[in-house]
Design a protein around this motif. Structure first.
Motif, PDB file in Angstrom:
ATOM      1  N   TRP A  25       0.821  -1.209   0.000  1.00 47.37           N
ATOM      2  CA  TRP A  25       0.000   0.000   0.000  1.00 47.37           C
ATOM      3  C   TRP A  25       0.856   1.260   0.000  1.00 47.37           C
ATOM      4  N   CYS A  26       0.484   2.192  -0.867  1.00 42.70           N
ATOM      5  CA  CYS A  26       1.205   3.463  -0.998  1.00 42.70           C
ATOM      6  C   CYS A  26       0.140   4.540  -1.160  1.00 42.70           C
ATOM      7  N   LEU A  27      -0.286   5.109  -0.042  1.00 43.82           N
ATOM      8  CA  LEU A  27      -1.467   5.969  -0.033  1.00 43.82           C
ATOM      9  C   LEU A  27      -1.176   7.323   0.609  1.00 43.82           C
ATOM     10  N   GLY A  28      -1.837   8.356   0.121  1.00 38.58           N
ATOM     11  CA  GLY A  28      -1.783   9.668   0.750  1.00 38.58           C
ATOM     12  C   GLY A  28      -0.367  10.164   0.926  1.00 38.58           C
ATOM     13  N   ALA A  29       0.018  10.416   2.175  1.00 41.64           N
ATOM     14  CA  ALA A  29       1.368  10.880   2.461  1.00 41.64           C
ATOM     15  C   ALA A  29       2.413   9.899   1.939  1.00 41.64           C
ATOM     16  N   GLY A  30       2.070   8.612   1.933  1.00 36.50           N
ATOM     17  CA  GLY A  30       2.992   7.622   1.395  1.00 36.50           C
ATOM     18  C   GLY A  30       3.265   7.826  -0.079  1.00 36.50           C
ATOM     19  N   LEU A  31       2.229   8.192  -0.821  1.00 37.50           N
ATOM     20  CA  LEU A  31       2.413   8.452  -2.247  1.00 37.50           C
ATOM     21  C   LEU A  31       3.178   9.757  -2.465  1.00 37.50           C
ATOM     22  N   GLU A  32       2.941  10.745  -1.627  1.00 33.83           N
ATOM     23  CA  GLU A  32       3.723  11.982  -1.717  1.00 33.83           C
ATOM     24  C   GLU A  32       5.204  11.698  -1.466  1.00 33.83           C
ATOM     25  N   ILE A  33       5.480  10.853  -0.493  1.00 34.45           N
ATOM     26  CA  ILE A  33       6.859  10.493  -0.177  1.00 34.45           C
ATOM     27  C   ILE A  33       7.484   9.723  -1.339  1.00 34.45           C
ATOM     28  N   ALA A  34       6.725   8.792  -1.919  1.00 32.52           N
ATOM     29  CA  ALA A  34       7.226   8.042  -3.073  1.00 32.52           C
ATOM     30  C   ALA A  34       7.500   8.966  -4.250  1.00 32.52           C
ATOM     31  N   ALA A  35       6.607   9.933  -4.474  1.00 27.08           N
ATOM     32  CA  ALA A  35       6.782  10.880  -5.583  1.00 27.08           C
ATOM     33  C   ALA A  35       8.015  11.748  -5.388  1.00 27.08           C
ATOM     34  N   SER A  36       8.431  11.937  -4.146  1.00 19.38           N
ATOM     35  CA  SER A  36       9.615  12.749  -3.850  1.00 19.38           C
ATOM     36  C   SER A  36      10.909  11.985  -4.090  1.00 19.38           C
ATOM     37  N   CYS A  37      10.820  10.668  -4.174  1.00 16.86           N
ATOM     38  CA  CYS A  37      12.011   9.864  -4.446  1.00 16.86           C
ATOM     39  C   CYS A  37      12.418  10.015  -5.914  1.00 16.86           C
ATOM     40  N   ASP A  38      13.639   9.619  -6.208  1.00 18.03           N
ATOM     41  CA  ASP A  38      14.154   9.776  -7.569  1.00 18.03           C
ATOM     42  C   ASP A  38      13.650   8.686  -8.511  1.00 18.03           C
ATOM     43  N   MET A  39      13.464   7.487  -7.983  1.00 18.73           N
ATOM     44  CA  MET A  39      12.975   6.373  -8.790  1.00 18.73           C
ATOM     45  C   MET A  39      12.089   5.500  -7.917  1.00 18.73           C
ATOM     46  N   ARG A  40      11.166   4.799  -8.567  1.00 14.93           N
ATOM     47  CA  ARG A  40      10.199   3.995  -7.836  1.00 14.93           C
ATOM     48  C   ARG A  40      10.099   2.600  -8.467  1.00 14.93           C
ATOM     49  N   ALA A  41      10.391   1.586  -7.663  1.00 15.55           N
ATOM     50  CA  ALA A  41      10.190   0.196  -8.070  1.00 15.55           C
ATOM     51  C   ALA A  41       9.114  -0.395  -7.169  1.00 15.55           C
ATOM     52  N   ALA A  42       8.157  -1.093  -7.754  1.00 17.51           N
ATOM     53  CA  ALA A  42       7.011  -1.564  -6.973  1.00 17.51           C
ATOM     54  C   ALA A  42       6.757  -3.045  -7.187  1.00 17.51           C
TER      55      ALA A  42
END
Length: 252
Positions: free
Chosen positions: A104-121
């Motif tokens: 789960w990547c929701l709300g503040a979690g998604l904002e934090i993920a968007a702030s990262c340089d790359m995202r692997a899920a």
């Protein structure tokens, strides 16, 4: 709640561990996470940071709703400000920060993920900005989403609060890589190995330049790029890297 570890390659891993609440972050957790990222950012010779959630079900499942329900109107800026502090700490980290999204990547979690340089899920991950379902707008680093997924998809997420699966997240460029849960570490390690193979000074210069690109006009960003490239030419790292490549190209 926040665990950090650094391996012999100077790759730091920061883990949010609040599994009973899907790794949700209350104000104290946000503060602890920001401090942990700020701390690892100061490690001498740091090469990469990996941010993830503990367990196999959640990356960061948003903010702590039980705590948020007690906030008072016009006097509730601390929580949003702490979310921003976490995101800004990630963006100010001088090396790439990789979001290892394991659920789960929701709300503040998604904002934090968007702030990262790359995202692997992991292919089981789910994403969403559900704030409007709880009487709130999506703020803070939700403003980064249009750069990643476009205005239309951003509006869809923040107006509807709906969750999207990993296939949809990849299709709209919210994540760059998708893997089965048991292969997620391999996907992250592939990126880590590539970054470690590059010049550490060049990587740091590139991270700083990307920050400039985000805030500058194209004309200013081009000039900033000229200055950054010119400053790197002739450095010991550039010379040794180029000479090593040229030596391999010489005939026997």
């Amino acid at each position: 709640m926040i665990k950090t570890a650094t391996d012999g390659r100077l790759v730091a891993t920061v883990t949010v561990d609040n599994q009973e609440q899907r790794n949700a972050l209350g104000n104290s957790g946000k503060r602890e996470l920001a401090e942990a990222i700020e701390r690892v950012s100061r490690i001498d010779g740091l090469r990469v940071v990996i941010l993830t959630g503990a367990g196999g079900k959640s990356f960061i499942g948003g903010a702590n709703l039980k705590e948020m329900s007690t906030f008072v109107r016009h006097d509730a800026s601390e929580g949003p400000a702490l979310t921003h502090r976490v995101c800004e700490a990630i963006r100010r980290t001088p090396v790439p920060v990789i979001a290892r999204i394991n659920g789960w990547c929701l709300g503040a979690g998604l904002e934090i993920a968007a702030s990262c340089d790359m995202r692997a899920a992991a292919d089981s991950a789910r994403f969403g900005m559900p704030e409007v379902l709880f009487g709130l707008p999506s703020g803070m680093e939700a403003c980064l989403l249009p750069q990643l997924i476009g205005w239309g998809k951003t509006r869809e997420l923040v107006f509807t609060g709906r969750h999207i699966d990993c296939d949809e997240a990849r299709a709209c460029h919210l994540v760059e890589r998708v893997a089965a849960p048991d292969k997620l570490d391999d996907a992250v390690e592939d990126w880590v190995a590539a970054i470690l193979n590059a010049g550490p000074d060049a990587i740091r210069a590139q991270k700083e330049l990307i920050r400039d690109w985000e805030r500058m006009s194209i004309a200013d960003a081009v000039q900033q790029g000229i200055r950054a490239v010119a400053a790197a030419h002739g450095s010991a790292e550039a010379k040794s890297s180029m000479n090593a490549f040229l030596m391999r190209k010489k005939p026997a």
